[in-house]
Design a protein around this motif. Structure first.
Motif, PDB file in Angstrom:
ATOM      1  N   VAL A 117       0.809  -1.221   0.000  1.00  0.00           N
ATOM      2  CA  VAL A 117       0.000   0.000   0.000  1.00  0.00           C
ATOM      3  C   VAL A 117       0.840   1.268   0.000  1.00  0.00           C
ATOM      4  N   ASP A 118       2.100   1.164   0.383  1.00  0.00           N
ATOM      5  CA  ASP A 118       2.965   2.339   0.400  1.00  0.00           C
ATOM      6  C   ASP A 118       3.860   2.437  -0.835  1.00  0.00           C
ATOM      7  N   ASP A 119       3.673   1.550  -1.790  1.00  0.00           N
ATOM      8  CA  ASP A 119       4.494   1.588  -2.998  1.00  0.00           C
ATOM      9  C   ASP A 119       4.255   2.866  -3.786  1.00  0.00           C
ATOM     10  N   GLY A 120       5.349   3.457  -4.259  1.00  0.00           N
ATOM     11  CA  GLY A 120       5.239   4.665  -5.064  1.00  0.00           C
ATOM     12  C   GLY A 120       5.035   4.350  -6.530  1.00  0.00           C
ATOM     13  N   ALA A 121       4.911   5.397  -7.325  1.00  0.00           N
ATOM     14  CA  ALA A 121       4.682   5.243  -8.759  1.00  0.00           C
ATOM     15  C   ALA A 121       5.864   4.545  -9.423  1.00  0.00           C
ATOM     16  N   PRO A 122       5.621   3.829 -10.518  1.00  0.00           N
ATOM     17  CA  PRO A 122       6.694   3.103 -11.206  1.00  0.00           C
ATOM     18  C   PRO A 122       7.868   4.007 -11.576  1.00  0.00           C
ATOM     19  N   GLY A 123       9.056   3.654 -11.113  1.00  0.00           N
ATOM     20  CA  GLY A 123      10.264   4.388 -11.465  1.00  0.00           C
ATOM     21  C   GLY A 123      10.436   5.721 -10.785  1.00  0.00           C
ATOM     22  N   ALA A 124       9.529   6.043  -9.859  1.00  0.00           N
ATOM     23  CA  ALA A 124       9.579   7.369  -9.232  1.00  0.00           C
ATOM     24  C   ALA A 124      10.723   7.485  -8.233  1.00  0.00           C
ATOM     25  N   THR A 125      11.282   8.687  -8.147  1.00  0.00           N
ATOM     26  CA  THR A 125      12.278   9.016  -7.130  1.00  0.00           C
ATOM     27  C   THR A 125      11.723  10.154  -6.280  1.00  0.00           C
ATOM     28  N   ARG A 126      12.530  10.673  -5.398  1.00  0.00           N
ATOM     29  CA  ARG A 126      12.076  11.793  -4.571  1.00  0.00           C
ATOM     30  C   ARG A 126      11.818  13.049  -5.374  1.00  0.00           C
ATOM     31  N   THR A 127      12.450  13.157  -6.514  1.00  0.00           N
ATOM     32  CA  THR A 127      12.360  14.396  -7.284  1.00  0.00           C
ATOM     33  C   THR A 127      11.704  14.260  -8.652  1.00  0.00           C
ATOM     34  N   SER A 128      11.389  13.041  -9.078  1.00  0.00           N
ATOM     35  CA  SER A 128      10.846  12.904 -10.426  1.00  0.00           C
ATOM     36  C   SER A 128      10.008  11.643 -10.587  1.00  0.00           C
ATOM     37  N   VAL A 129       9.115  11.696 -11.559  1.00  0.00           N
ATOM     38  CA  VAL A 129       8.329  10.531 -11.971  1.00  0.00           C
ATOM     39  C   VAL A 129       8.517  10.389 -13.477  1.00  0.00           C
ATOM     40  N   PRO A 130       8.973   9.245 -13.967  1.00  0.00           N
ATOM     41  CA  PRO A 130       9.212   9.097 -15.407  1.00  0.00           C
ATOM     42  C   PRO A 130       7.912   9.080 -16.200  1.00  0.00           C
ATOM     43  N   ASP A 131       8.025   9.244 -17.501  1.00  0.00           N
ATOM     44  CA  ASP A 131       6.857   9.181 -18.357  1.00  0.00           C
ATOM     45  C   ASP A 131       6.160   7.833 -18.196  1.00  0.00           C
ATOM     46  N   MET A 132       4.839   7.865 -18.314  1.00  0.00           N
ATOM     47  CA  MET A 132       4.045   6.658 -18.155  1.00  0.00           C
ATOM     48  C   MET A 132       4.237   5.727 -19.349  1.00  0.00           C
ATOM     49  N   THR A 133       4.421   4.441 -19.070  1.00  0.00           N
ATOM     50  CA  THR A 133       4.479   3.413 -20.097  1.00  0.00           C
ATOM     51  C   THR A 133       3.337   2.442 -19.860  1.00  0.00           C
TER      52      THR A 133
END
Length: 283
Positions: free
Chosen positions: A56-72
């Motif tokens: 339940v605490d998982d973040g968005a795919p590939g996300a870091t503290r400063t960025s979220v990559p484009d959605m695939t």
């Protein structure tokens, strides 16, 4: 709350994780609830499109503290943890957005419960939706206010390969598969439909019945390149709870106020849902 001040949705980023709403893990029931929300004349609907997760605490795919990559978007029909839903692209969602835009401004008509967990209603003489949230296929003669003719079932396919013929008296007889629906609207006919893709590559396997998808060449080729993907969506125990979930879902389908988990003051723009790639002319 007045319809023009209400925003409605089936789930959001909070409720999907606390067990208080239907989610993608509920499969067909979740999709039917979204179809009802888009077809019924209440509020401004919002389609939630997040990502599959294991914790339940998982973040968005590939996300870091400063960025979220484009959605695939996924291409194999497998709900793998750490991949996006891309629900706005799902065949049934796109079809129902087209439905909502077509019936905007019309009244709800021809409301009828045909049997337990099987419901049908229209939107004036422009659209009609039949839902089957039961454990078995249901064959019914549905009463509509639609003009006679042959219509695309925009819920099940994106290429108009599934059609329904409405008789001169406004009725049609159809078998609605368990956990599925029939959605018809004026303008969505074989004569003017140009979509050629049966399923979108992002459609879950529980919708298409195919893993990887075989509905069109593009989806099949994309799926071949991801054939080694493994499912990270835990589905154990789902079968034992399906009957309970379906019974609960019927209440959500019959009561539009429940479908909208939360309301907020927001003006509806001509009653039209906002999303990309919707309507009869999309491949």
């Amino acid at each position: 709350m007045d319809s023009d001040k209400a925003a409605v949705w089936v789930t959001n980023w909070d409720t999907e994780r606390n067990g208080s709403s239907l989610t993608t893990r509920d499969g067909t029931s979740y999709l039917l609830a979204n179809a009802f929300m888009l077809a019924y004349d209440y509020g401004q609907p919002h389609i939630f499109s997040g990502y599959y997760y294991a914790g339940v605490d998982d973040g968005a795919p590939g996300a870091t503290r400063t960025s979220v990559p484009d959605m695939t978007c996924p291409t194999d029909g497998i709900e793998t943890a750490g991949t996006w839903h891309c629900a706005q692209r799902w065949t049934a969602i796109r079809g129902m957005i087209g439905f909502r835009n077509a019936v905007a401004g019309t009244d709800v008509t021809d409301w009828k419960k045909y049997e337990t967990n099987v419901l049908g209603f229209g939107r004036g003489s422009t659209g009609y939706l039949a839902l089957n949230n039961s454990d078995a296929d249901s064959t019914q003669t549905f009463t509509t206010s639609l003009p006679a003719g042959t219509y695309c079932n925009v819920y099940t396919t994106g290429d108009c390969s599934d059609t329904v013929t409405v008789a001169a008296d406004g009725t049609f007889t159809a078998t609605v598969a368990k956990g599925s629906a029939v959605a018809l609207y004026a303008g969505a006919t074989p004569a003017n439909w140009t979509g050629t893709r049966k399923y979108d590559p992002s459609d879950p396997a529980w919708f298409t019945g195919e893993t990887p998808h075989k509905g069109d060449d593009t989806a099949a080729k994309s799926a071949d390149s991801a054939a080694s993907a493994k499912s990270g969506d835990a589905k154990s125990g789902k079968a034992t709870s399906d009957a309970i979930r379906r019974a609960a879902t019927l209440a959500a389908i019959l009561l539009p106020v429940i479908v909208g988990v939360t309301f907020m003051a927001i003006a509806r723009r001509n009653g039209k849902a906002q999303s990309d790639n919707s309507g009869p002319n999309n491949d």
